[in-house]
Design a protein around this motif. Structure first.
Motif, PDB file in Angstrom:
ATOM      1  N   LYS A 180     -48.114   1.372   8.004  1.00 49.86           N
ATOM      2  CA  LYS A 180     -47.213   2.446   7.578  1.00 49.86           C
ATOM      3  C   LYS A 180     -45.751   2.048   7.829  1.00 49.86           C
ATOM      4  CE  LYS A 180     -46.327   7.070   6.991  1.00 49.86           C
ATOM      5  NZ  LYS A 180     -45.505   7.206   5.826  1.00 49.86           N
ATOM      6  N   MET A 181     -45.506   1.374   8.948  1.00 41.71           N
ATOM      7  CA  MET A 181     -44.139   0.986   9.285  1.00 41.71           C
ATOM      8  C   MET A 181     -43.588  -0.098   8.358  1.00 41.71           C
ATOM      9  SD  MET A 181     -44.424   1.057  13.439  1.00 41.71           S
ATOM     10  CE  MET A 181     -42.826   0.353  13.705  1.00 41.71           C
ATOM     11  N   THR A 182     -44.478  -0.929   7.806  1.00 42.73           N
ATOM     12  CA  THR A 182     -44.004  -2.036   6.978  1.00 42.73           C
ATOM     13  C   THR A 182     -44.288  -1.842   5.493  1.00 42.73           C
ATOM     14  OG1 THR A 182     -46.063  -3.244   7.393  1.00 42.73           O
ATOM     15  CG2 THR A 182     -44.200  -3.711   8.844  1.00 42.73           C
ATOM     16  N   ALA A 183     -45.468  -1.329   5.164  1.00 47.58           N
ATOM     17  CA  ALA A 183     -45.851  -1.165   3.762  1.00 47.58           C
ATOM     18  C   ALA A 183     -45.437   0.201   3.224  1.00 47.58           C
ATOM     19  CB  ALA A 183     -47.359  -1.350   3.597  1.00 47.58           C
ATOM     20  N   ASN A 184     -45.211   1.133   4.127  1.00 51.59           N
ATOM     21  CA  ASN A 184     -44.818   2.501   3.806  1.00 51.59           C
ATOM     22  C   ASN A 184     -45.922   3.232   3.074  1.00 51.59           C
ATOM     23  OD1 ASN A 184     -42.380   2.160   5.100  1.00 51.59           O
ATOM     24  ND2 ASN A 184     -41.340   1.511   3.253  1.00 51.59           N
ATOM     25  N   GLY A 185     -45.579   4.352   2.482  1.00 52.55           N
ATOM     26  CA  GLY A 185     -46.568   5.176   1.808  1.00 52.55           C
ATOM     27  C   GLY A 185     -46.018   6.573   1.606  1.00 52.55           C
TER      28      GLY A 185
END
Length: 189
Positions: free
Chosen positions: A68-73
């Motif tokens: 979530k911190m790097t790929a987001n969403g």
């Protein structure tokens, strides 16, 4: 309520000379985000303890938080919606883990897992329209997401080799969920 709590703590830090008045709004937002994240993590740990799935709850956090911190969403519009949505997703995950031998998806899960890996690899990072990333930050997040994804895949492989099928299953489900959250964000735009 979260905003009031963050405002109170920010005012306390301003009065004690810890931060400057000019940065008040930045600190309020940062504290809101911190307390929102903390409450979500604590509630997931509590749900894990109540359902006797503590190890799987930690595993879910281990997989989804770095992605979530790097790929987001998907980003909910309010902290309350974020909290509720996060916990609903987590409860679905816990239910899937609890029903493991009954609904072991076999080939379907393998196909979904591979599709999730490919999707995350290609699409990461998903950007929020109001918070565009610089080219440098986008590339850094992309590389980080790829590394995290590789580590997660290696962990699944190690678990399978060591005949820890339920743990491998839970890792796979968490990665599939992370991809679904990214898909929702892309469809939203």
């Amino acid at each position: 309520m979260l905003r009031q709590f963050a405002s109170y703590w920010t005012r306390c830090m301003i009065l004690k000379g810890i931060i400057n008045q000019e940065k008040e709004l930045i600190y309020i937002y940062g504290l809101e985000l911190f307390f929102s994240t903390l409450s979500s993590v604590l509630s997931m740990i509590l749900i894990s303890l109540i359902t006797n799935k503590f190890l799987y709850g930690i595993l879910f956090l281990f997989v989804t938080v770095p992605l979530k911190m790097t790929a987001n969403g998907y980003h909910a519009k309010t902290f309350l919606k974020c909290f509720l949505l996060t916990n609903i997703i987590f409860i679905i995950y816990i239910c899937l883990i609890s029903l493991y031998p009954l609904i072991h998806m076999g080939y379907l899960q393998v196909i979904l897992f591979i599709a999730a890996i490919i999707y995350i690899y290609i699409k990461a990072p998903v950007e929020h329209p109001k918070h565009k990333l610089s080219k440098q930050k986008r590339e850094k997040n992309r590389l980080s997401a790829h590394i995290i994804l590789a580590i997660d895949c290696l962990a699944v492989l190690v678990l399978i080799i060591n005949e820890q099928q339920k743990a491998a299953y839970s890792f796979g489900i968490a990665i599939i969920i992370a991809a679904c959250i990214m898909i929702i964000k892309n469809k939203e735009e």
